[in-house]
Write a protein that holds these residues in place. Structure first.
Motif, PDB file in Angstrom:
ATOM      1  N   THR A  37      -8.831  32.748  47.345  1.00  0.00           N
ATOM      2  CA  THR A  37      -9.237  31.688  46.419  1.00  0.00           C
ATOM      3  C   THR A  37     -10.704  31.776  46.023  1.00  0.00           C
ATOM      4  OG1 THR A  37      -9.784  30.216  48.265  1.00  0.00           O
ATOM      5  CG2 THR A  37      -7.544  30.066  47.362  1.00  0.00           C
ATOM      6  N   SER A  80      -7.919  26.940  44.808  1.00  0.00           N
ATOM      7  CA  SER A  80      -7.859  25.807  45.735  1.00  0.00           C
ATOM      8  C   SER A  80      -7.290  24.560  45.077  1.00  0.00           C
ATOM      9  CB  SER A  80      -9.258  25.517  46.292  1.00  0.00           C
ATOM     10  OG  SER A  80      -9.705  26.586  47.099  1.00  0.00           O
ATOM     11  N   LEU A  85      -3.562  24.868  45.266  1.00  0.00           N
ATOM     12  CA  LEU A  85      -3.113  24.664  46.639  1.00  0.00           C
ATOM     13  C   LEU A  85      -3.150  23.188  47.008  1.00  0.00           C
ATOM     14  CD1 LEU A  85      -4.853  27.627  48.546  1.00  0.00           C
ATOM     15  CD2 LEU A  85      -2.474  27.491  47.780  1.00  0.00           C
ATOM     16  N   ALA A  86      -4.199  22.494  46.573  1.00  0.00           N
ATOM     17  CA  ALA A  86      -4.317  21.067  46.887  1.00  0.00           C
ATOM     18  C   ALA A  86      -3.217  20.258  46.209  1.00  0.00           C
ATOM     19  CB  ALA A  86      -5.697  20.557  46.464  1.00  0.00           C
ATOM     20  N   GLY A 142      -0.220  20.528  48.123  1.00  0.00           N
ATOM     21  CA  GLY A 142      -0.281  20.025  49.479  1.00  0.00           C
ATOM     22  C   GLY A 142      -0.249  21.111  50.539  1.00  0.00           C
ATOM     23  N   ILE A 143      -0.727  22.293  50.202  1.00  0.00           N
ATOM     24  CA  ILE A 143      -0.700  23.415  51.144  1.00  0.00           C
ATOM     25  C   ILE A 143      -1.992  23.418  51.965  1.00  0.00           C
ATOM     26  CG2 ILE A 143      -0.648  25.930  51.376  1.00  0.00           C
ATOM     27  CD1 ILE A 143       0.982  26.020  48.783  1.00  0.00           C
ATOM     28  N   THR A 144      -1.855  23.268  53.263  1.00  0.00           N
ATOM     29  CA  THR A 144      -2.987  23.269  54.183  1.00  0.00           C
ATOM     30  C   THR A 144      -2.664  24.192  55.357  1.00  0.00           C
ATOM     31  OG1 THR A 144      -2.147  21.460  55.568  1.00  0.00           O
ATOM     32  CG2 THR A 144      -3.396  20.845  53.585  1.00  0.00           C
ATOM     33  N   ARG A 145      -3.559  24.244  56.318  1.00  0.00           N
ATOM     34  CA  ARG A 145      -3.307  25.088  57.491  1.00  0.00           C
ATOM     35  C   ARG A 145      -2.132  24.584  58.303  1.00  0.00           C
ATOM     36  NH1 ARG A 145      -8.072  25.814  61.119  1.00  0.00           N
ATOM     37  NH2 ARG A 145      -6.473  26.485  62.602  1.00  0.00           N
ATOM     38  N   GLU A 146      -1.758  23.306  58.110  1.00  0.00           N
ATOM     39  CA  GLU A 146      -0.615  22.753  58.845  1.00  0.00           C
ATOM     40  C   GLU A 146       0.729  23.029  58.165  1.00  0.00           C
ATOM     41  OE1 GLU A 146      -3.499  20.785  58.464  1.00  0.00           O
ATOM     42  OE2 GLU A 146      -4.031  21.429  60.521  1.00  0.00           O
ATOM     43  N   THR A 147       0.695  23.506  56.923  1.00  0.00           N
ATOM     44  CA  THR A 147       1.946  23.736  56.190  1.00  0.00           C
ATOM     45  C   THR A 147       2.737  24.865  56.850  1.00  0.00           C
ATOM     46  OG1 THR A 147       0.876  23.063  54.125  1.00  0.00           O
ATOM     47  CG2 THR A 147       2.956  24.267  53.952  1.00  0.00           C
ATOM     48  N   ARG A 176      -2.651  33.773  55.486  1.00  0.00           N
ATOM     49  CA  ARG A 176      -3.718  32.958  56.102  1.00  0.00           C
ATOM     50  C   ARG A 176      -4.855  33.848  56.596  1.00  0.00           C
ATOM     51  NH1 ARG A 176      -0.825  28.014  57.306  1.00  0.00           N
ATOM     52  NH2 ARG A 176       1.415  28.365  57.096  1.00  0.00           N
ATOM     53  N   ASN A 197      -6.257  29.332  57.901  1.00  0.00           N
ATOM     54  CA  ASN A 197      -6.329  28.636  56.620  1.00  0.00           C
ATOM     55  C   ASN A 197      -5.647  29.454  55.512  1.00  0.00           C
ATOM     56  OD1 ASN A 197      -8.009  26.395  57.520  1.00  0.00           O
ATOM     57  ND2 ASN A 197      -9.642  27.926  57.725  1.00  0.00           N
TER      58      ASN A 197
END
Length: 581
Positions: A176, A202, A205-206, A209-214, A224, A229
């Protein structure tokens, strides 16, 4: 081929006029829809039918019923019925004294080219997004995207396609970072050249809703960094996480894209396309265009196995159009991903990334279920399989699900058949499964396939000669817009196993070369065979549709390295001229 009740009938068509293409470039037909609206009716609607027509002073090449090459110097066709009446030498001229006479002025005539695996709507949409094909670095790709965004300030999303990290100096996936520096106020989403990976900024991705927890979805991967991330690259089924947020085009947008694609294809001499994976809304648009006599070329759509309405299509049964403009009798199922993004499912790990074996986009149990559904409905079942594991899984299921007595008549296909275990290649012939292959993938992939697979697995990769020698009929195609929609690029790659710079010397894996006649067959009568249409197109034999092209040089009299440079000067469908340079 037995004819089934047709959903519609067509008598004639309205043409779409295209422009000139240049080798290595896509044709940006900005005014295709305007040209259609202004000139179509004046070209053909008011013309007086003059049947038959005798086309002479040509160097013609067609095929007979045994798929053998047949040269001719005169072609006679009926522009009322759209059928070939005869072909032969100058003696034919005296048999049709009342015919309209046309001179080919010494040009070469070939059957209309058939692309056995393309994506028509995707091509039209591709021509309207940021072009990243050939970008030589991540920075180059980002610069192109920034220029496109500047020229399209009102676009809510910036969409592009065509990047290929294998061609970049570090051969690494992008991130990104550079995208965000260039464009941070609106979402950016860029598909890889093979459409099996997406690159997002980014903002995109926001929104997704894509985050490191996805969690990675089944059949997909979120790339990642070392901290976990997301880097911005999504593989196969993970792409949906972003794509579901991109605004859907309306029907007018889709029609414009289709018209641009039609014009582009006709300018390349492509008179029929096997459209690989089409949803209900697009098929219905094809039907509307056909009913209004506005399909300028023939389409063999493969219904997408992902479409929620597939069961209804299967229950309704085969639609066999007597005019062959829109035969609906096949389903496209998705097995694995692509080699370039390491999504192709392999039996053993990737040589250049031992922790990965690729992805099964459709899980084995589901693959069995959907294949059983389509086979039981009597539809041709065409499964995307690139890696050797995916090919084996699909062959296993064809062996289990298709009775031996129905194998030949079913003509089931594996789309791509790109990397096959050498011991599985004979199973194609035994099970009478057709390999639908794209020659240009070999010359595009030659710089990375060895890294991905290692030397041993290349023995079963892009193995056209091995298939032909065992009697398999190859359905030729390009996989546009993954590759350029130019069949002569595929013919050149089949014959030389080289790129347009004549590299590598002698050809890549040269033992798998095809002859020119075999290559031409793959884009004509053999592709027609893959759609149950070999008696009606691809040969220019008497009784077949008068779909043909005039090209600027005799393909049998030029050096093989020039085959990709052949240009189409005229295209005819149903005996009507639909493109002239």
């Amino acid at each position: 081929m037995a004819k089934h009740p047709a959903g519609f009938r067509r008598r004639g068509f309205i043409a779409i006029v295209g422009g000139k293409t240049k080798p290595g470039q896509y044709l940006m037909l900005r005014f295709a829809s305007l040209v259609c609206a202004l000139f179509t009716s004046s070209l053909f609607t008011n013309s007086v039918s003059a049947a038959p027509v005798v086309l002479s002073d040509i160097k013609g090449y067609g095929f007979d019923n045994q798929r053998q090459l047949q040269p001719f110097s005169v072609l006679v066709f009926d522009d009322a019925s759209g059928k070939v009446l005869a072909r032969g030498d100058a003696a034919l001229l005296t048999q049709y004294p009342q015919a309209t006479k046309l001179s080919g002025r010494g040009k070469t005539v070939l059957p209309g080219l058939i692309d056995g695996h393309g994506h028509i709507l995707g091509l039209g949409q591709y021509l309207a997004v940021a072009e990243l094909r050939g970008s030589d670095s991540e920075q180059d790709a980002v610069s192109r995207v920034a220029q496109f965004a500047k020229a399209n300030k009102d676009a809510p999303w910036i969409i592009g396609r065509g990047w290929n990290q294998v061609l970049w100096p570090d051969k690494q996936f992008p991130t990104t970072a550079l995208l965000d520096e260039a464009i941070s106020d609106k979402p950016v989403y860029l598909k890889r050249i093979d459409a099996h990976a997406g690159w997002a900024n980014s903002k995109a991705l926001a929104l997704a809703g894509i985050t490191r927890e996805t969690i990675d979805p089944a059949g997909g991967e979120i790339i990642r960094d070392s901290q976990g991330n997301p880097t911005g690259v999504l593989i196969d089924n993970a792409m949906t996480l972003v794509e579901q947020h991109i605004p859907e085009p309306d029907e007018n947008d889709t029609l414009r894209a289709l018209n641009v694609a039609f014009a582009h294809l006709l300018a390349l001499g492509i008179t029929s396309v096997h459209d690989a994976g089409v949803d209900t809304s697009t098929v219905k648009l094809f039907q509307q265009l056909a009913a209004a006599q506005k399909l300028p070329l023939r389409i063999y759509p493969m219904l997408s196995a992902r479409d929620p309405q597939l069961p209804q299509w299967l229950a309704a049964g085969i639609i066999d159009d007597p005019t062959d403009y829109l035969d609906i009798r096949s389903v496209k199922i998705y097995g694995d991903g692509a080699l370039g993004s390491r999504g192709a499912a392999l039996i053993e790990p990737y040589s250049d990334q031992p922790a990965q074996k690729g992805l099964l986009v459709t899980q084995p149990d589901q693959l069995t279920q959907i294949m059983q559904l389509t086979i039981d409905a009597g539809f041709q079942t065409n499964v995307h399989a690139i890696g050797d594991l995916a090919n084996r899984l699909v062959l296993d299921r064809f062996e289990q699900l298709v009775p031996a007595a129905k194998r030949a008549s079913s003509r089931h296909r594996i789309e791509h058949a790109q990397i096959v275990s050498p011991k599985d290649i004979p199973r194609f012939a035994k099970l009478q499964v057709l390999p639908a292959m794209q020659a240009v993938h070999a010359t595009s992939d030659k710089n990375m396939a060895g890294d991905r697979l290692g030397v041993a697995r290349l023995r079963g990769a892009y193995a056209w000669r091995s298939f032909v020698d065992q009697g398999s009929i190859i359905v030729g195609g390009s996989d546009f817009p993954v590759e350029l929609a130019n069949a002569f690029h595929g013919i050149h790659a089949s014959v030389t196993r080289q790129d347009h710079n004549n590299q590598p010397e002698g050809g890549w894996l040269p033992e798998q070369k095809l002859s020119l006649t075999e290559a031409l067959r793959s884009f004509t009568v053999d592709a027609a065979y893959g759609a149950f249409q070999e008696t009606s197109m691809g040969t220019l034999a008497p009784g077949s549709w008068a779909d043909f092209i005039l090209v600027d040089r005799d393909i049998y009299q030029i050096p093989a390295e020039q085959l990709w440079q052949v240009e189409v000067e005229q295209t005819y469908v149903n005996g009507k001229q639909v493109f002239a340079k």
